[in-house]
Design a protein around this motif. Structure first.
Motif, PDB file in Angstrom:
ATOM      1  N   VAL A   1     -10.207  -7.301   2.743  1.00 35.37           N
ATOM      2  CA  VAL A   1     -10.504  -6.242   3.716  1.00 35.37           C
ATOM      3  C   VAL A   1      -9.821  -6.401   5.067  1.00 35.37           C
ATOM      4  CG1 VAL A   1     -12.707  -5.605   2.660  1.00 35.37           C
ATOM      5  CG2 VAL A   1     -12.668  -7.320   4.495  1.00 35.37           C
ATOM      6  N   GLY A   2      -9.060  -7.463   5.244  1.00 35.46           N
ATOM      7  CA  GLY A   2      -8.309  -7.626   6.493  1.00 35.46           C
ATOM      8  C   GLY A   2      -7.102  -6.698   6.494  1.00 35.46           C
ATOM      9  N   ALA A   3      -6.953  -5.933   7.564  1.00 34.52           N
ATOM     10  CA  ALA A   3      -5.833  -4.989   7.664  1.00 34.52           C
ATOM     11  C   ALA A   3      -4.524  -5.731   7.922  1.00 34.52           C
ATOM     12  CB  ALA A   3      -6.087  -3.983   8.780  1.00 34.52           C
ATOM     13  N   THR A   4      -3.470  -5.255   7.282  1.00 30.48           N
ATOM     14  CA  THR A   4      -2.120  -5.746   7.523  1.00 30.48           C
ATOM     15  C   THR A   4      -1.158  -4.576   7.356  1.00 30.48           C
ATOM     16  OG1 THR A   4      -0.559  -7.548   7.054  1.00 30.48           O
ATOM     17  CG2 THR A   4      -1.591  -6.486   5.147  1.00 30.48           C
ATOM     18  N   ILE A   5       0.091  -4.821   7.656  1.00 30.25           N
ATOM     19  CA  ILE A   5       1.123  -3.783   7.563  1.00 30.25           C
ATOM     20  C   ILE A   5       1.958  -4.025   6.307  1.00 30.25           C
ATOM     21  CG2 ILE A   5       3.243  -2.895   8.647  1.00 30.25           C
ATOM     22  CD1 ILE A   5       0.788  -2.122  10.181  1.00 30.25           C
ATOM     23  N   ASP A   6       2.347  -2.940   5.659  1.00 25.38           N
ATOM     24  CA  ASP A   6       3.300  -3.024   4.556  1.00 25.38           C
ATOM     25  C   ASP A   6       4.343  -1.937   4.736  1.00 25.38           C
ATOM     26  OD1 ASP A   6       4.280  -4.146   2.105  1.00 25.38           O
ATOM     27  OD2 ASP A   6       3.579  -2.351   1.086  1.00 25.38           O
ATOM     28  N   HIS A   7       5.490  -2.174   4.155  1.00 29.90           N
ATOM     29  CA  HIS A   7       6.568  -1.185   4.125  1.00 29.90           C
ATOM     30  C   HIS A   7       6.426  -0.387   2.840  1.00 29.90           C
ATOM     31  CE1 HIS A   7       8.098  -4.331   6.795  1.00 29.90           C
ATOM     32  NE2 HIS A   7       8.718  -3.348   7.421  1.00 29.90           N
ATOM     33  N   VAL A   8       6.223   0.925   2.948  1.00 26.72           N
ATOM     34  CA  VAL A   8       6.073   1.773   1.761  1.00 26.72           C
ATOM     35  C   VAL A   8       7.293   1.601   0.868  1.00 26.72           C
ATOM     36  CG1 VAL A   8       5.837   4.131   0.896  1.00 26.72           C
ATOM     37  CG2 VAL A   8       4.632   3.446   2.965  1.00 26.72           C
ATOM     38  N   PHE A   9       8.462   1.773   1.443  1.00 27.72           N
ATOM     39  CA  PHE A   9       9.695   1.499   0.699  1.00 27.72           C
ATOM     40  C   PHE A   9      10.172   0.136   1.166  1.00 27.72           C
ATOM     41  CE2 PHE A   9      14.074   1.669  -0.631  1.00 27.72           C
ATOM     42  CZ  PHE A   9      13.967   2.259  -1.885  1.00 27.72           C
ATOM     43  N   PRO A  10      10.210  -0.857   0.292  1.00 28.78           N
ATOM     44  CA  PRO A  10      10.477  -2.238   0.698  1.00 28.78           C
ATOM     45  C   PRO A  10      11.768  -2.410   1.507  1.00 28.78           C
ATOM     46  CG  PRO A  10       9.810  -2.138  -1.602  1.00 28.78           C
ATOM     47  CD  PRO A  10      10.028  -0.727  -1.163  1.00 28.78           C
ATOM     48  N   VAL A  11      11.667  -3.176   2.576  1.00 26.45           N
ATOM     49  CA  VAL A  11      12.827  -3.497   3.401  1.00 26.45           C
ATOM     50  C   VAL A  11      13.863  -4.228   2.552  1.00 26.45           C
ATOM     51  CG1 VAL A  11      13.616  -4.885   5.369  1.00 26.45           C
ATOM     52  CG2 VAL A  11      11.534  -3.543   5.552  1.00 26.45           C
ATOM     53  N   SER A  12      13.399  -5.063   1.627  1.00 21.08           N
ATOM     54  CA  SER A  12      14.318  -5.823   0.774  1.00 21.08           C
ATOM     55  C   SER A  12      15.144  -4.923  -0.137  1.00 21.08           C
ATOM     56  CB  SER A  12      13.548  -6.847  -0.069  1.00 21.08           C
ATOM     57  OG  SER A  12      12.675  -6.186  -0.965  1.00 21.08           O
ATOM     58  N   ARG A  13      14.750  -3.643  -0.196  1.00 20.38           N
ATOM     59  CA  ARG A  13      15.492  -2.685  -1.025  1.00 20.38           C
ATOM     60  C   ARG A  13      16.062  -1.547  -0.187  1.00 20.38           C
ATOM     61  NH1 ARG A  13      11.718  -1.665  -6.094  1.00 20.38           N
ATOM     62  NH2 ARG A  13      13.492  -0.388  -6.698  1.00 20.38           N
ATOM     63  N   GLY A  14      16.201  -1.805   1.109  1.00 21.70           N
ATOM     64  CA  GLY A  14      16.838  -0.834   1.989  1.00 21.70           C
ATOM     65  C   GLY A  14      15.898   0.032   2.801  1.00 21.70           C
ATOM     66  N   GLY A  15      14.591  -0.202   2.694  1.00 14.26           N
ATOM     67  CA  GLY A  15      13.635   0.589   3.462  1.00 14.26           C
ATOM     68  C   GLY A  15      13.718   0.296   4.953  1.00 14.26           C
ATOM     69  N   ALA A  16      13.373   1.281   5.752  1.00 11.05           N
ATOM     70  CA  ALA A  16      13.414   1.137   7.207  1.00 11.05           C
ATOM     71  C   ALA A  16      12.294   0.226   7.695  1.00 11.05           C
ATOM     72  CB  ALA A  16      13.279   2.504   7.866  1.00 11.05           C
ATOM     73  N   ASP A  17      12.590  -0.547   8.716  1.00  9.80           N
ATOM     74  CA  ASP A  17      11.563  -1.370   9.350  1.00  9.80           C
ATOM     75  C   ASP A  17      11.141  -0.670  10.635  1.00  9.80           C
ATOM     76  OD1 ASP A  17       9.801  -3.450   9.833  1.00  9.80           O
ATOM     77  OD2 ASP A  17      11.305  -4.659  10.874  1.00  9.80           O
ATOM     78  N   ASP A  18      10.469   0.468  10.459  1.00 10.65           N
ATOM     79  CA  ASP A  18       9.945   1.203  11.595  1.00 10.65           C
ATOM     80  C   ASP A  18       8.673   1.936  11.157  1.00 10.65           C
ATOM     81  OD1 ASP A  18      10.588   3.782  10.448  1.00 10.65           O
ATOM     82  OD2 ASP A  18      12.615   3.582  11.224  1.00 10.65           O
ATOM     83  N   GLU A  19       7.986   2.517  12.138  1.00 12.23           N
ATOM     84  CA  GLU A  19       6.660   3.074  11.857  1.00 12.23           C
ATOM     85  C   GLU A  19       6.663   4.199  10.828  1.00 12.23           C
ATOM     86  OE1 GLU A  19       5.091   6.041  15.111  1.00 12.23           O
ATOM     87  OE2 GLU A  19       5.850   4.215  16.051  1.00 12.23           O
ATOM     88  N   SER A  20       7.801   4.827  10.596  1.00 10.62           N
ATOM     89  CA  SER A  20       7.860   5.872   9.572  1.00 10.62           C
ATOM     90  C   SER A  20       7.698   5.290   8.171  1.00 10.62           C
ATOM     91  CB  SER A  20       9.182   6.644   9.652  1.00 10.62           C
ATOM     92  OG  SER A  20      10.269   5.830   9.239  1.00 10.62           O
ATOM     93  N   ASN A  21       7.902   3.984   8.030  1.00 12.02           N
ATOM     94  CA  ASN A  21       7.818   3.315   6.734  1.00 12.02           C
ATOM     95  C   ASN A  21       6.681   2.288   6.684  1.00 12.02           C
ATOM     96  OD1 ASN A  21       8.792   2.775   4.068  1.00 12.02           O
ATOM     97  ND2 ASN A  21       9.969   1.040   4.821  1.00 12.02           N
ATOM     98  N   TRP A  22       5.876   2.206   7.748  1.00 13.15           N
ATOM     99  CA  TRP A  22       4.767   1.251   7.803  1.00 13.15           C
ATOM    100  C   TRP A  22       3.464   1.936   7.426  1.00 13.15           C
ATOM    101  CZ3 TRP A  22       6.047  -0.394  13.462  1.00 13.15           C
ATOM    102  CH2 TRP A  22       7.171  -1.218  13.484  1.00 13.15           C
ATOM    103  N   VAL A  23       2.637   1.240   6.653  1.00 15.37           N
ATOM    104  CA  VAL A  23       1.285   1.713   6.343  1.00 15.37           C
ATOM    105  C   VAL A  23       0.314   0.545   6.427  1.00 15.37           C
ATOM    106  CG1 VAL A  23       1.949   3.665   4.879  1.00 15.37           C
ATOM    107  CG2 VAL A  23       1.573   1.415   3.845  1.00 15.37           C
ATOM    108  N   THR A  24      -0.940   0.899   6.605  1.00 12.13           N
ATOM    109  CA  THR A  24      -2.018  -0.073   6.619  1.00 12.13           C
ATOM    110  C   THR A  24      -2.431  -0.368   5.184  1.00 12.13           C
ATOM    111  OG1 THR A  24      -2.804   0.832   8.715  1.00 12.13           O
ATOM    112  CG2 THR A  24      -4.367  -0.507   7.449  1.00 12.13           C
ATOM    113  N   THR A  25      -2.620  -1.644   4.895  1.00  5.88           N
ATOM    114  CA  THR A  25      -3.112  -2.060   3.580  1.00  5.88           C
ATOM    115  C   THR A  25      -3.793  -3.409   3.730  1.00  5.88           C
ATOM    116  OG1 THR A  25      -2.535  -2.281   1.220  1.00  5.88           O
ATOM    117  CG2 THR A  25      -1.000  -3.237   2.804  1.00  5.88           C
ATOM    118  N   SER A  26      -4.346  -3.905   2.645  1.00  2.19           N
ATOM    119  CA  SER A  26      -4.923  -5.253   2.634  1.00  2.19           C
ATOM    120  C   SER A  26      -3.843  -6.235   2.192  1.00  2.19           C
ATOM    121  CB  SER A  26      -6.094  -5.322   1.657  1.00  2.19           C
ATOM    122  OG  SER A  26      -5.618  -5.169   0.323  1.00  2.19           O
ATOM    123  N   MET A  27      -4.054  -7.500   2.461  1.00  3.78           N
ATOM    124  CA  MET A  27      -3.101  -8.512   2.013  1.00  3.78           C
ATOM    125  C   MET A  27      -3.079  -8.567   0.486  1.00  3.78           C
ATOM    126  SD  MET A  27      -0.710 -10.439   2.876  1.00  3.78           S
ATOM    127  CE  MET A  27      -0.868 -10.664   4.618  1.00  3.78           C
TER     128      MET A  27
END
Length: 187
Positions: A100-126
């Motif tokens: 239940v601890g909040a963390t950030i994830d990249h919807v489209f993985p950075v390791s696969r070319g996803g952007a590292d900005d808020e347009s690609n960040w979402v809240t999720t659990s670890m």
């Protein structure tokens, strides 16, 4: 040839002492292609803004999540009932840190070319973040859940601000001061 067959062929070549053939099979059929590591652009302030934007809802599961320093306060106040380890060792850290601890994830993985900005960040659990790894939502068959209403659930962010206002000793820890600053800015 599927991946398991490729590894079987590599094993067969290794068994025959043919390391060069094994290597060529791997390079041709299952190459190691690491993506360069990208330093993440978010810290406590950016994370807190995303948590608030998403209403402390796990965007992959729809579950309510908790503002991370709240869990740390509980571990400080209740170390036996709510243990914590700095490396999150599973045998000495309460499971809530993952669940239940909040963390950030990249919807489209950075390791696969996803952007590292808020347009690609979402809240999720670890737990969800770890399960997702470097796969896309579509590959997993997951759907994105809509943000929650911060007035209905704030992840205990306001509790954190109220608690730290009457228990200032919590803020002697540098990490807690950073989270407090982020909560003050975002809250």
């Amino acid at each position: 040839m599927d991946r398991a067959d490729t590894i079987r062929s590599v094993c067969d070549a290794v068994t025959l002492g043919q390391a060069e053939i094994a290597t060529s099979i791997l390079k041709r059929d299952y190459p190691f292609a690491p993506e360069p590591i990208t330093k993440r652009k978010y810290g406590t302030v950016e994370s807190t803004r995303i948590f608030v934007r998403d209403g402390f809802i796990d965007c992959y599961a729809g579950d309510r999540l908790i503002f991370p320093p709240v869990l740390r306060i509980l571990s400080q106040e209740l170390p036996t009932a709510f243990p914590y380890h700095p490396n999150w060792k599973t045998d000495v850290t309460h499971q809530s840190y993952w669940e239940v601890g909040a963390t950030i994830d990249h919807v489209f993985p950075v390791s696969r070319g996803g952007a590292d900005d808020e347009s690609n960040w979402v809240t999720t659990s670890m737990a969800r973040n770890s399960a997702k790894m470097n796969r896309t939502v579509a590959e997993l068959g997951w759907t994105l859940h809509p943000p929650g209403a911060i007035d209905e659930w704030d992840g205990l962010l306001r509790w954190f601000l109220a608690y730290t206002s009457t228990h200032s000793q919590v803020l002697t820890n540098g990490s807690m001061r950073q989270w407090h600053r982020a909560a003050t800015i975002a809250g």
